[in-house]
Design a protein around this motif. Structure first.
Motif, short mmCIF file in Angstrom:
data_model
loop_
_atom_site.label_atom_id
_atom_site.label_comp_id
_atom_site.label_asym_id
_atom_site.label_seq_id
_atom_site.Cartn_x
_atom_site.Cartn_y
_atom_site.Cartn_z
N UNK A 11 28.77 -9.61 110.09
CA UNK A 11 29.77 -10.56 109.59
C UNK A 11 29.75 -11.81 110.48
N UNK A 12 29.62 -12.96 109.86
CA UNK A 12 29.61 -14.20 110.67
C UNK A 12 31.00 -14.46 111.25
N UNK A 13 31.01 -15.28 112.28
CA UNK A 13 32.30 -15.65 112.87
C UNK A 13 33.13 -16.43 111.85
N UNK A 14 34.40 -16.29 111.96
CA UNK A 14 35.31 -16.96 111.03
C UNK A 14 35.12 -18.47 111.12
N UNK A 15 35.13 -19.08 109.96
CA UNK A 15 34.92 -20.53 109.95
C UNK A 15 36.19 -21.24 110.42
N UNK A 16 35.97 -22.36 111.04
CA UNK A 16 37.07 -23.19 111.53
C UNK A 16 36.85 -24.61 111.00
N UNK A 17 37.75 -25.48 111.34
CA UNK A 17 37.64 -26.87 110.91
C UNK A 17 36.39 -27.51 111.51
N UNK A 18 36.03 -27.06 112.72
CA UNK A 18 34.87 -27.66 113.39
C UNK A 18 33.54 -26.99 113.01
N UNK A 19 33.56 -26.01 112.11
CA UNK A 19 32.32 -25.33 111.70
C UNK A 19 31.42 -26.28 110.93
N UNK A 20 30.10 -26.08 111.12
CA UNK A 20 29.13 -26.91 110.41
C UNK A 20 29.07 -26.48 108.94
N UNK A 21 28.48 -27.31 108.13
CA UNK A 21 28.38 -27.05 106.69
C UNK A 21 27.54 -25.81 106.41
N UNK A 22 26.44 -25.64 107.15
CA UNK A 22 25.59 -24.46 106.94
C UNK A 22 26.32 -23.18 107.34
N UNK A 23 27.15 -23.22 108.38
CA UNK A 23 27.94 -22.05 108.79
C UNK A 23 28.98 -21.70 107.72
N UNK A 24 29.61 -22.73 107.17
CA UNK A 24 30.59 -22.51 106.11
C UNK A 24 29.92 -21.91 104.87
N UNK A 25 28.75 -22.44 104.54
CA UNK A 25 28.01 -21.95 103.38
C UNK A 25 27.58 -20.49 103.57
N UNK A 26 27.08 -20.18 104.77
CA UNK A 26 26.66 -18.81 105.06
C UNK A 26 27.85 -17.85 105.02
N UNK A 27 28.96 -18.26 105.60
CA UNK A 27 30.16 -17.41 105.62
C UNK A 27 30.63 -17.13 104.19
N UNK A 28 30.64 -18.16 103.36
CA UNK A 28 31.07 -18.01 101.97
C UNK A 28 30.12 -17.07 101.21
N UNK A 29 28.81 -17.22 101.42
CA UNK A 29 27.81 -16.36 100.76
C UNK A 29 27.93 -14.92 101.26
N UNK A 30 28.16 -14.76 102.56
CA UNK A 30 28.31 -13.41 103.13
C UNK A 30 29.55 -12.72 102.56
N UNK A 31 30.65 -13.43 102.50
CA UNK A 31 31.90 -12.87 101.95
C UNK A 31 31.70 -12.42 100.51
N UNK A 32 31.04 -13.25 99.71
CA UNK A 32 30.79 -12.92 98.30
C UNK A 32 29.89 -11.69 98.21
N UNK A 33 28.84 -11.67 99.00
CA UNK A 33 27.91 -10.53 99.02
C UNK A 33 28.63 -9.26 99.42
N UNK A 34 29.45 -9.33 100.44
CA UNK A 34 30.20 -8.15 100.92
C UNK A 34 31.13 -7.64 99.83
N UNK A 35 31.86 -8.53 99.20
CA UNK A 35 32.82 -8.15 98.16
C UNK A 35 32.11 -7.52 96.96
N UNK A 36 31.02 -8.14 96.50
CA UNK A 36 30.28 -7.60 95.36
C UNK A 36 29.58 -6.28 95.70
#
Length: 158
Positions: A11-36
């Motif tokens: 699980x990636x580290x929780x995204x914050x306001x200072x997170x980069x776009x690629x980190x946010x994208x990866x976190x969102x994809x990981x969350x979706x993958x985990x849920x599905x």
């Protein structure tokens, strides 16, 4: 769909306001993958197994619990198959060839569960499963120095 993303990556580290776009994208994809992944696993696992697996929010953890549960089920199945193989008798409800094929299939199932059944043991189990009228054949087999394999035994007996 990247369903395996949550199974292959921590699980990636929780995204914050200072997170980069690629980190946010990866976190969102990981969350979706985990849920599905969790949803698909829970939908496809039998209810009697599902009820003994603890609820978790991680697909990886859920899969580990399932694996642990099946490991104990495999041990039980190995015991059952070994008992069946060692106590099986030819009962004239099937041909000699079908009897040997069935015993060979049990040995193959044991092998797939990590239990190696040596050919010479399998031949001995087959010989022990024969009715008393095959006694002279068994004695003859035991006096021969070269051990037969299962296919040779099958062709001789059928």
């Amino acid at each position: 769909m990247d369903l395996n993303l949550a199974l292959l990556n921590d699980k990636p580290t929780t995204i914050t306001v200072s997170s980069r776009a690629d980190e946010k994208s990866f976190y969102k994809a990981w969350e979706r993958s985990n849920r599905l992944s969790l949803m698909f696993m829970r939908m496809n696992i039998a209810n009697n197994i599902k009820s003994i697996i603890p609820q978790t929010e991680s697909a990886r953890e859920y899969l580990k619990f399932v694996e642990k549960r099946f490991r104990s089920a495999d041990k039980s199945l190995v015991g059952t198959l070994m008992a069946e193989l060692t106590t099986m008798k030819l009962d004239r409800s099937r041909s000699m060839q079908n009897h040997i094929i069935e015993m060979t299939n049990i040995a193959a199932r044991l092998q797939s569960l990590g239990m190696k059944v040596d050919d010479s043991f399998l031949v001995q189990f087959i010989l022990n499963s024969l009715p008393p009228e095959y006694g002279p054949f068994q004695i003859n087999y035991n006096t021969i120095k070269d051990k037969w394999n299962v296919s040779e035994l099958s062709s001789i007996l059928t």
